[in-house]
Scaffold this active site. Structure first.
Site, PDB file in Angstrom:
ATOM      1  N   LEU A  24       9.526   0.014  12.984  1.00 34.03           N
ATOM      2  CA  LEU A  24       8.777   0.736  14.015  1.00 34.03           C
ATOM      3  C   LEU A  24       7.272   0.601  13.839  1.00 34.03           C
ATOM      4  CD1 LEU A  24      10.888   4.039  14.125  1.00 34.03           C
ATOM      5  CD2 LEU A  24      11.024   2.086  15.670  1.00 34.03           C
ATOM      6  N   GLY A  25       6.823   0.386  12.597  1.00 33.34           N
ATOM      7  CA  GLY A  25       5.391   0.271  12.329  1.00 33.34           C
ATOM      8  C   GLY A  25       5.156   0.061  10.849  1.00 33.34           C
ATOM      9  N   SER A  26       3.909  -0.250  10.510  1.00 32.80           N
ATOM     10  CA  SER A  26       3.598  -0.490   9.101  1.00 32.80           C
ATOM     11  C   SER A  26       2.138  -0.158   8.830  1.00 32.80           C
ATOM     12  CB  SER A  26       3.886  -1.952   8.729  1.00 32.80           C
ATOM     13  OG  SER A  26       3.059  -2.822   9.474  1.00 32.80           O
ATOM     14  N   GLN A  28      -0.805  -0.044   5.134  1.00 34.43           N
ATOM     15  CA  GLN A  28      -1.200  -0.862   3.982  1.00 34.43           C
ATOM     16  C   GLN A  28      -0.100  -0.934   2.923  1.00 34.43           C
ATOM     17  OE1 GLN A  28      -4.729   0.509   2.017  1.00 34.43           O
ATOM     18  NE2 GLN A  28      -5.011  -1.364   0.850  1.00 34.43           N
ATOM     19  N   PHE A  29       0.488   0.230   2.613  1.00 29.00           N
ATOM     20  CA  PHE A  29       1.534   0.252   1.578  1.00 29.00           C
ATOM     21  C   PHE A  29       2.811   0.934   2.064  1.00 29.00           C
ATOM     22  CE2 PHE A  29      -2.497   0.386  -0.973  1.00 29.00           C
ATOM     23  CZ  PHE A  29      -2.423  -0.917  -1.436  1.00 29.00           C
ATOM     24  N   ALA A  30       3.023   0.975   3.362  1.00 23.20           N
ATOM     25  CA  ALA A  30       4.217   1.654   3.881  1.00 23.20           C
ATOM     26  C   ALA A  30       4.742   0.931   5.121  1.00 23.20           C
ATOM     27  CB  ALA A  30       3.902   3.104   4.224  1.00 23.20           C
ATOM     28  N   ILE A  31       6.068   0.947   5.268  1.00 20.80           N
ATOM     29  CA  ILE A  31       6.736   0.400   6.445  1.00 20.80           C
ATOM     30  C   ILE A  31       7.677   1.472   6.982  1.00 20.80           C
ATOM     31  CG2 ILE A  31       8.326  -1.352   7.327  1.00 20.80           C
ATOM     32  CD1 ILE A  31       7.361  -3.234   5.154  1.00 20.80           C
ATOM     33  N   LYS A  47      10.560   5.985   6.138  1.00 22.82           N
ATOM     34  CA  LYS A  47       9.239   5.516   5.718  1.00 22.82           C
ATOM     35  C   LYS A  47       9.336   5.006   4.273  1.00 22.82           C
ATOM     36  CE  LYS A  47       4.420   7.065   5.179  1.00 22.82           C
ATOM     37  NZ  LYS A  47       3.498   8.231   5.310  1.00 22.82           N
ATOM     38  N   ASP A 144      -6.701  13.720   7.894  1.00 23.54           N
ATOM     39  CA  ASP A 144      -6.618  12.412   8.584  1.00 23.54           C
ATOM     40  C   ASP A 144      -6.142  12.601  10.021  1.00 23.54           C
ATOM     41  OD1 ASP A 144      -6.975   9.685   8.773  1.00 23.54           O
ATOM     42  OD2 ASP A 144      -5.019   9.173   7.952  1.00 23.54           O
ATOM     43  N   LYS A 146      -6.245  12.158  13.762  1.00 18.45           N
ATOM     44  CA  LYS A 146      -6.774  11.167  14.703  1.00 18.45           C
ATOM     45  C   LYS A 146      -5.657  10.856  15.692  1.00 18.45           C
ATOM     46  CE  LYS A 146      -5.642   7.489  11.368  1.00 18.45           C
ATOM     47  NZ  LYS A 146      -6.156   6.332  10.597  1.00 18.45           N
ATOM     48  N   ASP A 166       1.947  11.739   9.257  1.00 21.81           N
ATOM     49  CA  ASP A 166       1.208  11.075   8.171  1.00 21.81           C
ATOM     50  C   ASP A 166       0.393  12.067   7.347  1.00 21.81           C
ATOM     51  OD1 ASP A 166       0.052   9.357   6.422  1.00 21.81           O
ATOM     52  OD2 ASP A 166      -0.714   7.963   7.940  1.00 21.81           O
TER      53      ASP A 166
END
Length: 442
Positions: A24-26, A28-31, A47, A144, A146, A166
């Site tokens: 579904l998304g990724s 820097q250090f997570a998919i 995740k 964070d 946004k 997140d």
């Protein structure tokens, strides 16, 4: 199963309990991948966070940071915040099984619409404030906030519900504790992060102000041509309400943004952001920190009051919109009913007109036929009359021979007989026009 602090990590293979589907998304250090729980068939988001395998490495996320995120997520249960369902761990990854939020990012929703009306923005801000207020009630700062970290449950809904996601940078704020850090997305961070000052819950409120500005205009208040310019704009609180974007925005909305985008002037700015790695060795001014903590506490309480007041205003506004909408709906329903009645009456009149036209055409045809028939009869009768007149003429010629008395009687009898014949043949219509008179001729 492995327990560290409050965080619980299951050591079984996640694939034994979930079918892992598409990505579904990724980051820097997570998919993040969609997954289906085998026992229930319910869909979730998995995740996969890459662990930092040793302290010397810079690849992956440190275990204490993962534990902090899991610990915070396990403590959250709110309609506007993503829910943690389960946690698994293997040699290289920690896998968080999270609620699946499939409506896409608020960022993508904004990109499609460019900007929102004040009423639409109000609905989103109200939900964001509800989620943030819940976090702050537990002394948790997100750090964070946004549009990319605000997800929609269903982007096809008229008023989509949002979820804050997140919590990788989230921290519990302890009263009196010294907490400074440089993290977050430059476009949305508060001045105290830029200036490496004491951090608290109010940093989230600054981010809410930036998000509100973007929702109403489609533009970013502090974004510069470079990262350094963006951070300088934030530190100087350098923003304005461009008439091109805010020409139709209410003063209440602008005032709301101004109250959130406020810099704590009691703290001296540190302009050495570029060299932030040196900050660890900078000696702190204890008296300044204590003063700053006191002001931060006052500011937090003031902001909390403002948030509650705004929530009250939004609730009243929402009730008014609903009342107006119901009134308009009823009026539209009445107009539709009257229109349907008028339409039915119009159709009935049209049908009556068509019937009347057909009857008139039929009567006209019958009249023409009768008129032609009467004209033919008139001609025949006139011919008959001329013949009778000729006969009578010849009879009058014989009058001298036979005597006038008998001829006169005969004329009267013939007149009466002729009138009766005409009356039977055509009624009174022709009789009024043809009046035969067989009389004695001179």
């Amino acid at each position: 199963m492995r327990t560290l602090g409050m965080a619980v990590f299951k050591q079984q293979k996640v694939e034994d309990f979930y079918d892992i589907v598409e990505e579904l998304g990724s980051g820097q250090f997570a998919i993040v991948k969609r997954c289906i729980e085998k026992s229930t068939g319910v869909e979730y988001a998995a995740k996969f966070i890459k662990k930092r395998l040793n302290r010397a490495s810079r690849r992956g996320v440190r275990r204490e940071e993962i534990e902090r995120e899991v610990d915070i997520l396990q403590d959250l249960q709110h309609p506007n915040i993503i829910t943690l369902h389960d946690v698994y761990e293997n040699r290289t990854d920690v896998v968080l099984i999270l609620e699946l939020v499939s409506g896409g990012e608020l960022f993508d929703f904004l990109a499609q619409k460019e900007s929102l009306s004040e009423e639409e923005a109000t609905e989103f801000i109200k939900q964001i404030l509800n989620g943030v207020q819940y976090l702050h009630s537990k002394k948790i700062a997100h750090f964070d906030l946004k549009p990319e970290n605000i997800m929609l449950l269903d982007n096809n809904a008229l008023l989509p519900r949002i979820k804050l996601i997140d919590f990788g940078l989230a921290h519990r704020i302890k009263d009196g504790a010294d907490f400074k850090n440089i993290f977050g997305t430059p476009e949305f961070v508060a001045p105290e992060i830029v200036n490496y000052e004491q951090l608290g819950l109010e940093a989230d409120m600054w981010s809410v102000g930036v998000i509100t500005y973007i929702l109403l205009s489609g533009a970013s208040p502090f974004l510069g041509d470079s990262k350094q310019e963006t951070l300088a704009n934030i530190s100087a609180v350098n923003f304005e309400f461009d008439e091109e974007f805010f020409g139709s925005t209410s003063e209440l909305a602008k005032s709301f943004i101004r109250q959130l985008l406020v810099k704590d002037t009691s703290m001296l700015p540190n302009n050495t952001y570029v060299n932030f790695e040196r900050f660890a060795s900078v000696l702190e001014d204890i008296s300044l920190v204590e003063m700053g903590l006191e002001n931060v506490s006052q500011k937090r309480e003031s902001l909390q009051d403002d948030v509650e007041a705004l929530l009250s205003i939004y609730t009243e506004k929402e009730a008014w919109y609903k009342e107006e909408s119901e009134s308009i709906r009823q009026e539209l329903s009445r107009v539709r009913y009257e229109f349907r009645k008028a339409e039915a009456l119009r159709k009935g009149l049209q049908e009556d007109l068509r019937t009347t036209d057909a009857n008139l055409a039929n009567m006209d045809s019958r009249y023409l036929t009768r008129e032609a028939h009467l004209s033919s009869l008139r001609q025949e009768l006139n011919a008959e009359l001329r013949w009778l007149q000729e006969v009578m003429g010849s009879l009058n010629g014989e009058a001298g021979k036979t005597g006038l008395g008998s001829i006169s009687v005969l004329n009267n009898e013939l007149n009466e007989a002729l009138k009766e014949l005409l009356s039977r043949a055509c009624g009174g219509e022709l009789c009024s026009q043809v009046k035969p008179d067989i009389s004695e001729s001179s």
